[in-house]
Design a protein around this motif. Sequence first.
Motif, short mmCIF file in Angstrom:
data_model
loop_
_atom_site.label_atom_id
_atom_site.label_comp_id
_atom_site.label_asym_id
_atom_site.label_seq_id
_atom_site.Cartn_x
_atom_site.Cartn_y
_atom_site.Cartn_z
N LEU A 30 -1.97 -32.06 22.11
CA LEU A 30 -0.47 -31.67 22.12
C LEU A 30 -0.40 -30.31 21.84
N SER A 31 0.34 -29.49 22.52
CA SER A 31 0.45 -27.84 22.27
C SER A 31 1.48 -28.00 21.18
N GLN A 63 -5.66 -22.94 17.28
CA GLN A 63 -5.45 -23.26 18.75
C GLN A 63 -3.90 -23.64 19.02
N ARG A 64 -3.12 -23.83 17.96
CA ARG A 64 -1.84 -24.32 17.99
C ARG A 64 -1.86 -25.65 18.61
N GLU A 65 -2.53 -26.79 18.27
CA GLU A 65 -2.68 -28.07 19.06
C GLU A 65 -3.11 -29.08 18.08
N ALA A 66 -2.83 -30.34 18.47
CA ALA A 66 -3.46 -31.48 17.76
C ALA A 66 -3.61 -32.38 18.85
N VAL A 67 -5.05 -32.85 18.33
CA VAL A 67 -5.80 -33.95 19.22
C VAL A 67 -5.57 -35.28 18.44
N VAL A 68 -4.91 -36.18 19.22
CA VAL A 68 -4.52 -37.59 18.57
C VAL A 68 -4.97 -38.59 19.54
N THR A 69 -5.70 -39.53 18.87
CA THR A 69 -6.39 -40.85 19.33
C THR A 69 -5.55 -41.86 18.79
#
Length: 95
Positions: A30-31, A63-69
């Motif tokens: 996600l941005s 990075q201004r992002e979220a990596v979600v599993t």
Amino acid sequence: MKPQVSALLAAIGLAATVAPAWATMQTVTLSVPGMTCKTCPITVKKALSKVDGVSKTSVSFEQREAVVTFDDAKTSVQKLTQATENAGYPSSVKQ
């Protein structure tokens, strides 16, 4: 029907109910452009972690992002973006 066959069919039915074959783990990036300080990721991560079905979250200020599993049988990308928006950080799927 033989008792062994009945027991086997019952076990298969229970397994299908408990762990549907179509449920899979998904990962989305996600941005989150509204993160303006190094403590913002804490709030974003906390909001995402509270969503049922999320198993892992990594948030990067740089990075201004979220990596979600997440388990797609329990939640959706829409619920994830809603969680960040409710926390004050609107997000979208990073292309």
